[in-house]
Design a protein around this motif. Structure first.
Motif, PDB file in Angstrom:
ATOM      1  N   ALA A 129      51.214  51.258  26.290  1.00 48.22           N
ATOM      2  CA  ALA A 129      51.241  51.325  27.744  1.00 48.22           C
ATOM      3  C   ALA A 129      49.828  51.179  28.291  1.00 48.22           C
ATOM      4  O   ALA A 129      48.942  51.966  27.966  1.00 48.22           O
ATOM      5  N   GLY A 130      49.598  50.132  29.079  1.00 45.21           N
ATOM      6  CA  GLY A 130      48.288  49.919  29.679  1.00 45.21           C
ATOM      7  C   GLY A 130      47.330  49.096  28.869  1.00 45.21           C
ATOM      8  O   GLY A 130      46.195  48.868  29.295  1.00 45.21           O
ATOM      9  N   ALA A 165      45.481  49.237  32.429  1.00 47.30           N
ATOM     10  CA  ALA A 165      46.306  49.957  33.409  1.00 47.30           C
ATOM     11  C   ALA A 165      46.889  51.232  32.844  1.00 47.30           C
ATOM     12  O   ALA A 165      48.075  51.502  33.023  1.00 47.30           O
ATOM     13  N   ASP A 166      46.100  52.054  32.193  1.00 44.72           N
ATOM     14  CA  ASP A 166      46.671  53.278  31.640  1.00 44.72           C
ATOM     15  C   ASP A 166      46.683  54.412  32.652  1.00 44.72           C
ATOM     16  O   ASP A 166      47.228  55.483  32.391  1.00 44.72           O
ATOM     17  N   ARG A 167      46.073  54.177  33.819  1.00 50.28           N
ATOM     18  CA  ARG A 167      46.033  55.194  34.869  1.00 50.28           C
ATOM     19  C   ARG A 167      45.582  54.525  36.159  1.00 50.28           C
ATOM     20  O   ARG A 167      45.188  53.357  36.166  1.00 50.28           O
ATOM     21  N   GLU A 168      45.621  55.265  37.260  1.00 50.55           N
ATOM     22  CA  GLU A 168      45.123  54.746  38.525  1.00 50.55           C
ATOM     23  C   GLU A 168      43.599  54.658  38.474  1.00 50.55           C
ATOM     24  O   GLU A 168      42.927  55.630  38.099  1.00 50.55           O
ATOM     25  N   PRO A 169      43.028  53.512  38.814  1.00 49.02           N
ATOM     26  CA  PRO A 169      41.565  53.416  38.801  1.00 49.02           C
ATOM     27  C   PRO A 169      40.950  54.337  39.846  1.00 49.02           C
ATOM     28  O   PRO A 169      41.495  54.505  40.945  1.00 49.02           O
ATOM     29  N   GLU A 214      36.034  50.267  38.923  1.00 49.68           N
ATOM     30  CA  GLU A 214      36.954  50.448  37.804  1.00 49.68           C
ATOM     31  C   GLU A 214      38.183  49.565  37.959  1.00 49.68           C
ATOM     32  O   GLU A 214      38.712  49.028  36.986  1.00 49.68           O
ATOM     33  N   SER A 215      38.632  49.393  39.199  1.00 50.19           N
ATOM     34  CA  SER A 215      39.769  48.514  39.465  1.00 50.19           C
ATOM     35  C   SER A 215      39.447  47.075  39.066  1.00 50.19           C
ATOM     36  O   SER A 215      40.268  46.380  38.456  1.00 50.19           O
ATOM     37  N   TYR A 216      38.229  46.648  39.389  1.00 51.10           N
ATOM     38  CA  TYR A 216      37.784  45.312  38.992  1.00 51.10           C
ATOM     39  C   TYR A 216      37.758  45.204  37.472  1.00 51.10           C
ATOM     40  O   TYR A 216      38.166  44.181  36.894  1.00 51.10           O
ATOM     41  N   ALA A 217      37.256  46.252  36.825  1.00 49.46           N
ATOM     42  CA  ALA A 217      37.175  46.235  35.363  1.00 49.46           C
ATOM     43  C   ALA A 217      38.561  46.140  34.746  1.00 49.46           C
ATOM     44  O   ALA A 217      38.779  45.397  33.784  1.00 49.46           O
ATOM     45  N   PHE A 218      39.538  46.865  35.290  1.00 50.77           N
ATOM     46  CA  PHE A 218      40.903  46.825  34.762  1.00 50.77           C
ATOM     47  C   PHE A 218      41.488  45.414  34.882  1.00 50.77           C
ATOM     48  O   PHE A 218      42.093  44.897  33.933  1.00 50.77           O
ATOM     49  N   SER A 219      41.334  44.797  36.048  1.00 48.17           N
ATOM     50  CA  SER A 219      41.900  43.452  36.220  1.00 48.17           C
ATOM     51  C   SER A 219      41.200  42.443  35.322  1.00 48.17           C
ATOM     52  O   SER A 219      41.833  41.510  34.811  1.00 48.17           O
ATOM     53  N   SER A 220      39.901  42.640  35.085  1.00 49.70           N
ATOM     54  CA  SER A 220      39.177  41.731  34.193  1.00 49.70           C
ATOM     55  C   SER A 220      39.655  41.888  32.750  1.00 49.70           C
ATOM     56  O   SER A 220      39.739  40.904  32.006  1.00 49.70           O
ATOM     57  N   TYR A 265      45.550  44.543  41.683  1.00 46.08           N
ATOM     58  CA  TYR A 265      44.403  45.411  41.914  1.00 46.08           C
ATOM     59  C   TYR A 265      43.162  44.728  41.371  1.00 46.08           C
ATOM     60  O   TYR A 265      43.240  43.836  40.527  1.00 46.08           O
ATOM     61  N   GLY A 266      42.017  45.145  41.853  1.00 47.03           N
ATOM     62  CA  GLY A 266      40.773  44.564  41.365  1.00 47.03           C
ATOM     63  C   GLY A 266      40.506  43.195  41.936  1.00 47.03           C
ATOM     64  O   GLY A 266      40.797  42.904  43.096  1.00 47.03           O
ATOM     65  N   ASN A 267      39.977  42.309  41.116  1.00 48.72           N
ATOM     66  CA  ASN A 267      39.527  40.985  41.549  1.00 48.72           C
ATOM     67  C   ASN A 267      40.707  40.040  41.742  1.00 48.72           C
ATOM     68  O   ASN A 267      41.463  39.770  40.810  1.00 48.72           O
ATOM     69  N   TRP A 268      40.846  39.506  42.943  1.00 55.56           N
ATOM     70  CA  TRP A 268      41.941  38.580  43.256  1.00 55.56           C
ATOM     71  C   TRP A 268      41.959  37.388  42.302  1.00 55.56           C
ATOM     72  O   TRP A 268      43.029  36.875  41.954  1.00 55.56           O
ATOM     73  N   TYR A 269      40.760  36.954  41.886  1.00 56.17           N
ATOM     74  CA  TYR A 269      40.644  35.772  41.030  1.00 56.17           C
ATOM     75  C   TYR A 269      41.471  35.928  39.754  1.00 56.17           C
ATOM     76  O   TYR A 269      42.127  34.977  39.307  1.00 56.17           O
ATOM     77  N   ASN A 270      41.437  37.105  39.153  1.00 52.29           N
ATOM     78  CA  ASN A 270      42.165  37.309  37.909  1.00 52.29           C
ATOM     79  C   ASN A 270      43.669  37.099  38.096  1.00 52.29           C
ATOM     80  O   ASN A 270      44.336  36.511  37.244  1.00 52.29           O
ATOM     81  N   TRP A 271      44.207  37.574  39.208  1.00 52.92           N
ATOM     82  CA  TRP A 271      45.653  37.523  39.433  1.00 52.92           C
ATOM     83  C   TRP A 271      46.135  36.139  39.847  1.00 52.92           C
ATOM     84  O   TRP A 271      47.255  35.742  39.511  1.00 52.92           O
ATOM     85  N   GLN A 272      45.286  35.408  40.585  1.00 51.63           N
ATOM     86  CA  GLN A 272      45.744  34.136  41.149  1.00 51.63           C
ATOM     87  C   GLN A 272      45.221  32.905  40.412  1.00 51.63           C
ATOM     88  O   GLN A 272      45.773  31.812  40.578  1.00 51.63           O
ATOM     89  N   ILE A 273      44.184  33.072  39.608  1.00 46.97           N
ATOM     90  CA  ILE A 273      43.623  31.917  38.904  1.00 46.97           C
ATOM     91  C   ILE A 273      43.496  32.183  37.407  1.00 46.97           C
ATOM     92  O   ILE A 273      44.114  31.492  36.586  1.00 46.97           O
ATOM     93  N   GLY A 274      42.699  33.178  37.026  1.00 47.44           N
ATOM     94  CA  GLY A 274      42.419  33.392  35.609  1.00 47.44           C
ATOM     95  C   GLY A 274      43.664  33.624  34.774  1.00 47.44           C
ATOM     96  O   GLY A 274      43.909  32.931  33.768  1.00 47.44           O
ATOM     97  N   ILE A 275      44.496  34.586  35.178  1.00 45.24           N
ATOM     98  CA  ILE A 275      45.686  34.922  34.392  1.00 45.24           C
ATOM     99  C   ILE A 275      46.745  33.832  34.452  1.00 45.24           C
ATOM    100  O   ILE A 275      47.259  33.405  33.406  1.00 45.24           O
ATOM    101  N   PRO A 276      47.134  33.353  35.647  1.00 49.14           N
ATOM    102  CA  PRO A 276      48.181  32.316  35.648  1.00 49.14           C
ATOM    103  C   PRO A 276      47.779  31.026  34.943  1.00 49.14           C
ATOM    104  O   PRO A 276      48.626  30.362  34.344  1.00 49.14           O
TER     105      PRO A 276
END
Length: 804
Positions: free
Chosen positions: A80-81, A90-94, A99-105, A157-168
């Motif tokens: 989990a996480g 994502a093992d807890r709320e940043p 820290e949120s940026y670090a989690f998304s990265s 959460y964190g950096n939008w880039y990870n969710w919309q570009i890096g990961i997809p």
């Protein structure tokens, strides 16, 4: 000649993901068959083709890929996480935004590791090629990341880039490579996740994060989403949404008519985001070529033109100049990484992008670009591109093909000067050396920080003058320069020693000086450039001018005033001597021992020389501080994600100390890149070579009679030598051996609705002139009257005359 890929030939090649469509192929397929063809072509694009896996550099690269993938395979532990214990996402709320940026990265990094596993599974010669354990681990990992976090309904959460570009992007590449092994329900879930995070609305307007290189990246996501999910509307949307990228812009992100490239609204980014844009467009042009969604917008020619207008001027012997790489200059080595990033690796990415883009350009353009790339590759002896571990196998394959093609002639480095008024940059190239100048104004940021990167780049826009020589300079800024250099003593800059906090001025280029007069004029070979400098979070004010000539750069400063309660310094130069630091230093004929740490005040100095680098001349003499010192630093000091390893480099610094809170201080020096001791001494003794016409808060100008050159920066209008200007402007005069002269006038402030320039020289006729010239008078002197220059974007207005 492009071959036709028929329906029968396509079906005979095998399943949709196994079919290999060469990149010079078009096809005649039904609509439903085009999607397997797109996936097959994408597979070829991201895996490469035409290389021998048993030959170098591929054998070693593929073996390293297999080794890295083997370590990822052994340490994958879904929980989990996290998918790997060292990449908890994502093992807890940043607790903080950081820290949120670090989690998304880390989530992005998890998909990146799956991509490495997939490459090792699909590429030959990795030791894991076709291994069912790798396939099963990939299916497990993809399923875990989807179920745990990257699915429809998840709040990012964190950096939008990870969710919309890096990961997809990574996810869709994996979908193509594993298409036949993915259960339909799983594939549907992955596509639903992409639709959730990257809806069609992300390209509805050309604004915010959907501009420039980011827009190209988003279009890549949409195009691959369409190819994997057999959605013609998605592919068409991706193609059409590229069109705004092709247009010249006059503000904000994108390409400008003068060759500038801006990202993040105010940051020159040709060497970083610009490489992403070129590479992304190259991939999409190649993917869609010959299909029902081929990119045919005629505006794409602007991109092709930009290869030589925007990118080539900043590539020198395989490196891309740091002045157009934004905060990427601080990404030397990430914590825990073995890979070094520097101006050469960024340059190699530009070479690879140009090579790929050439596949969608005309035959003539592609041939020219291959010659450029081959020349850059051959001359990059500091960091040979084919030995660059940051380049992917497909990039290596394309570059190796050019290197081995005897029919491609290597193009030598050009000479000439290029001004980029829309991003406050300039480049100057002469036989054996090159220079680049970085400035800032009301449109262009002092520097960019963000995501914890480039925390001490404060003064890179304060007139930093980079230069590279033939004998030295290939590793001048790539050999741990940024983590070890004194950030208050960057070469060419005038700065207050006021202590600044890390990231001072705000993220994403927030800090811009409220000044208008920044720019210059050039005839294409020589130039006058000026900057009205206002210091970052400082009371510092100064007028700085550079005159770029055949073998020298004349540097003037005046009106240097500050009330910070700290010292103000102008750094003549600050050369990185590497770890050994043994270059001999000579001042006015007296040598200093090489290698030892020392400092010295040169009173009344006429000239100085640094062995293996070049010379410095001080017209009329100057008091200059010379310092040899070893400096320690680490990448983590300027990039929160950087390595903490301590690095040491030795520097030779020359600087002018203007004292604490100076009023109307000044300086003058001449930089002679690559000059010998003898040449430097001779230039200092030749008092007739240079005439400083003016060096004040109102105007700065020089004349070099032997070169027929006069250049003046009129900060307020006035008279310098034989030139008079009615209002602020820049004027360059170049007299030719054929009895003509070229006069170039610019309005760096972009505010003049009328301007008169007088040259007290006999002129017989005006031979050519731009439409902005409304009248002229010749005879014993020349008078040029210009109309409205406010719409010229600071570009030079060139007039050619016949001399009396």
């Amino acid at each position: 000649m492009m071959s036709r890929w028929s329906r029968r030939a396509f079906l005979a090649a095998g399943s949709g993901t196994a079919a290999v469509l060469g990149l010079g192929t078009t096809w005649a397929l039904t609509a439903s068959e085009e999607f397997p063809a797109l996936r097959a072509r994408w597979r070829t694009l991201i895996l490469g083709e035409g290389f021998d896996p048993a030959a170098e550099p591929f054998r070693s690269r593929l073996a390293d890929l297999g080794g890295t993938a083997g370590r990822y395979l052994a340490t994958m532990a879904p929980a989990a996480g996290s998918l790997w214990p060292d990449l908890v996402y994502a093992d807890r709320e940043p607790d903080t935004d950081e820290e949120s940026y670090a989690f998304s990265s880390r989530l992005n990094g998890s998909y990146g590791r799956l991509g490495t596993l997939a490459q090792a599974y699909c590429q030959p010669g990795t030791g894991l090629t076709g291994d069912p354990r790798v396939r099963d681990a990939l299916l497990t990992g993809l399923g875990h990341l989807h179920d745990d976090v990257y699915h429809a309904g998840q709040v990012p959460y964190g950096n939008w880039y990870n969710w919309q570009i890096g990961i997809p992007q990574a996810l869709l590449d994996l979908c193509v490579l594993l298409y036949d092994a993915l259960p339909p329900a799983r594939l549907a879930g992955f596509l639903a996740a992409v639709d959730h995070f990257v809806p069609d609305s992300v390209v509805a307007g050309y604004t915010g994060n959907s501009t420039g290189a980011n827009r190209v990246d988003l279009c890549r996501v949409l195009a691959l989403r369409g190819a994997v999910g057999a959605d013609a509307g998605k592919v068409a949307l991706a193609r059409d949404a590229l069109s705004p990228v092709f247009r010249y812009v006059t503000s904000g992100d994108g390409l400008y008519a003068d060759g500038s490239f801006i990202q993040h609204r105010s940051v020159p980014y040709t060497g970083s985001y610009g490489a992403v844009l070129l590479g992304g467009l190259g991939l999409l042009f190649a993917l869609l070529a010959g299909s029902g969604w081929e990119v045919t917008d005629p505006g794409r020619q602007h991109v092709f033109d930009a290869v030589e207008r925007a990118w080539a001027p900043f590539v020198y012997n395989g490196l891309v100049m740091d002045g157009v790489s934004g905060r990427a200059i601080s990404r030397g080595r990430a914590a825990g990484s073995r890979l070094q990033q520097d101006d050469h690796t960024r340059g190699h990415a530009v070479l690879a992008a140009i090579t790929l883009l050439g596949q969608g350009a005309s035959a003539a353009e592609n041939a020219r670009w291959q010659g450029l790339v081959k020349g850059w590759m051959e001359r990059d002896r500091t960091s040979p591109p084919l030995a660059d571990p940051t380049l992917s196998v497909p990039h290596l394959a394309r570059l190796k093909a050019i290197q081995d093609d005897a029919s491609v002639p290597a193009v030598p480095e050009p000479t000439g000067h290029r001004l980029f008024p829309c991003m406050a940059r300039a480049t100057h190239r002469r036989p054996g050396w090159a220079a680049s100048l970085s400035m800032a104004d009301r449109r262009i940021s002092h520097y960019e920080t963000g995501d914890g990167e480039n925390l001490r780049g404060w003064h890179t826009g304060a007139g930093m003058l980079y230069w590279w020589g033939a004998a030295s300079g290939g590793d001048q800024y790539s050999d741990a320069f940024w983590p070890t250099v004194d950030p208050y003593r960057l070469p060419g800059t005038t700065v207050s020693r006021k202590v600044l906090a890390d990231g001072a001025g705000g993220d994403w280029g927030a800090a811009k000086p409220d000044v208008h007069w920044v720019g210059g004029a050039s005839d294409g070979q020589r130039a006058a450039v000026g900057q009205y400098l206002k210091g970052l979070l400082s009371s510092l004010r100064a007028k700085k001018s550079w005159f770029f000539l055949d073998d020298a750069v004349v540097c003037l400063g005046a009106g240097i005033t500050c009330a910070d309660g700290t010292a103000v310094e102008t750094t003549v130069d600050n050369r990185n001597l590497g770890a050994a630091g043994d270059a001999p230093f000579t001042a006015d004929g007296t040598a200093r021992s090489a290698g030892a740490a020392w400092s010295r005040t040169l009173t009344g100095a006429g000239w100085a020389h640094l062995g293996g680098h070049g010379g410095y001349v001080f017209p009329g003499g100057a008091t200059v501080r010379a310092l040899r010192e070893a400096r320690d630093g680490s990448w983590s000091l300027i990039d929160k994600g950087g390595s903490t390893a301590v690095l040491t480099r030795t520097y030779q610094t020359l600087y002018v100390d203007h004292g604490t809170d100076p009023t109307d201080a000044a300086y003058a020096y001449v930089l002679l890149p690559g000059a010998t001791v003898e040449a430097t001494r001779a230039r200092a003794a030749d008092t007739g070579w240079l005439s400083v016409l003016a060096n004040s808060n109102r105007l700065q100008g020089v004349s070099v009679p032997s070169a027929g050159f006069t250049g003046v920066n009129f900060w307020f209008g006035g008279t310098a030598g034989a030139l008079t200007a009615s209002d602020p402007c820049c004027v360059v005069v170049c007299e030719k051996a054929d009895g003509t002269a070229v006069i170039v006038v610019s309005d760096p402030m972009r505010m003049r609705t009328g301007l008169t320039v007088t040259w007290r020289r006999a002129v017989t006729a005006v031979m050519s002139a731009p439409a902005t010239l409304v009248s002229s008078a010749t005879g014993a002197e020349l008078t040029l009257t210009f109309g409205d220059l406010s719409g010229t974007a600071g570009a030079g207005q060139q007039v050619t005359v016949g001399l009396g």
